[in-house]
Design an enzyme around this catalytic site. Structure first.
Site, PDB file in Angstrom:
ATOM      1  N   GLY A 163       0.838  -1.194   0.000  1.00 49.71           N
ATOM      2  CA  GLY A 163       0.000   0.000   0.000  1.00 49.71           C
ATOM      3  C   GLY A 163       0.869   1.239   0.000  1.00 49.71           C
ATOM      4  O   GLY A 163       1.974   1.237  -0.520  1.00 49.71           O
ATOM      5  N   CYS A 164       0.384   2.276   0.614  1.00 51.69           N
ATOM      6  CA  CYS A 164       1.102   3.547   0.659  1.00 51.69           C
ATOM      7  C   CYS A 164       2.398   3.410   1.447  1.00 51.69           C
ATOM      8  O   CYS A 164       2.410   2.855   2.543  1.00 51.69           O
ATOM      9  CB  CYS A 164       0.207   4.608   1.307  1.00 51.69           C
ATOM     10  SG  CYS A 164       1.013   6.209   1.467  1.00 51.69           S
ATOM     11  N   PHE A 165       3.482   3.920   0.885  1.00 48.74           N
ATOM     12  CA  PHE A 165       4.763   3.788   1.579  1.00 48.74           C
ATOM     13  C   PHE A 165       4.834   4.577   2.872  1.00 48.74           C
ATOM     14  O   PHE A 165       5.635   4.278   3.748  1.00 48.74           O
ATOM     15  CB  PHE A 165       5.961   4.089   0.686  1.00 48.74           C
ATOM     16  CG  PHE A 165       5.919   5.319  -0.183  1.00 48.74           C
ATOM     17  CD1 PHE A 165       5.226   6.468   0.139  1.00 48.74           C
ATOM     18  CD2 PHE A 165       6.629   5.304  -1.383  1.00 48.74           C
ATOM     19  CE1 PHE A 165       5.230   7.588  -0.687  1.00 48.74           C
ATOM     20  CE2 PHE A 165       6.645   6.416  -2.215  1.00 48.74           C
ATOM     21  CZ  PHE A 165       5.943   7.563  -1.860  1.00 48.74           C
ATOM     22  N   TRP A 166       3.976   5.576   3.061  1.00 47.01           N
ATOM     23  CA  TRP A 166       3.976   6.333   4.315  1.00 47.01           C
ATOM     24  C   TRP A 166       3.656   5.419   5.495  1.00 47.01           C
ATOM     25  O   TRP A 166       4.226   5.563   6.571  1.00 47.01           O
ATOM     26  CB  TRP A 166       2.967   7.460   4.273  1.00 47.01           C
ATOM     27  CG  TRP A 166       3.187   8.507   3.227  1.00 47.01           C
ATOM     28  CD1 TRP A 166       4.336   8.770   2.523  1.00 47.01           C
ATOM     29  CD2 TRP A 166       2.217   9.439   2.760  1.00 47.01           C
ATOM     30  NE1 TRP A 166       4.137   9.808   1.654  1.00 47.01           N
ATOM     31  CE2 TRP A 166       2.837  10.243   1.783  1.00 47.01           C
ATOM     32  CE3 TRP A 166       0.886   9.669   3.080  1.00 47.01           C
ATOM     33  CZ2 TRP A 166       2.168  11.263   1.121  1.00 47.01           C
ATOM     34  CZ3 TRP A 166       0.221  10.689   2.422  1.00 47.01           C
ATOM     35  CH2 TRP A 166       0.862  11.483   1.449  1.00 47.01           C
TER      36      TRP A 166
END
Length: 185
Positions: free
Chosen positions: A20-23
């Site tokens: 998913g989102c790397f954050w």
């Protein structure tokens, strides 16, 4: 940047993961003991030196990923990968939550046969955690492209940002609850 980390710390190992989102991945792994650095970026696509906008277009084939640099005498691959399969849903193809597109796919990039075997074993263990079919992609490591500076340490720099509050913070809380013994002091 990434090779410099390994050169300056030859005892560190590296795991390249996308979920998913790397954050989210970055913020979660930064709180784990033994993790020395987490770098957000892109891998798995065909376009050289992609930027965030081109990756988000879905046309480059890249995934948002993190390189996790860790001391295996403090935290093992097995532990890091257990965390990986708890913080994202590996049964959803090309999306996590409200994030949709191939850039959000569940993916593990292996550097060699030994790492591939570790990743395969982690996927097998994940089948006991999830009721659906695991769709995590297992691929040979490709060129890692470091994400833009504003993506690095995103949660630490933007803790009040809406996505951070709604998505990143709950994942961090989940890991703090489930993996208390792995947290940095």
């Amino acid at each position: 940047m990434n090779e410099t980390i390994l050169k300056n710390h030859p005892t560190l190992e590296r795991a390249t993961l996308g979920g998913g989102c790397f954050w989210c991945l970055e913020a979660v792994y930064q709180q784990i003991s033994g993790v020395s650095a987490v770098v957000s970026g892109y891998a798995g696509g065909g376009m050289p030196n992609p930027d965030y906008e081109s990756v988000c277009s879905g046309q480059t084939g890249h995934a948002e990923i993190v390189d996790v640099y860790f001391d295996p005498t403090v935290v093992s691959y097995r532990d890091l990968l257990e965390i990986f399969f708890v913080i994202h849903d590996p049964t959803t193809l090309n999306y996590q939550g409200n994030d949709h597109g191939t850039q959000y796919r569940s993916v593990m990039f292996y550097a060699d046969d030994s790492q591939k075997q570790l990743f395969e074993a982690a996927i097998d263990r994940a089948r006991d955690l999830w009721s659906g079919q695991i769709v995590t992609e297992l691929s040979p490591a490709t060129e890692f492209w470091v994400g833009e500076e504003y993506h690095q340490d995103f949660f630490a720099k933007n803790p009040l940002q809406g996505y951070c509050n709604a998505v990143v913070a709950p994942k961090m809380a989940k890991v703090r609850k489930a993996f208390t013994g792995y947290l940095k002091p």
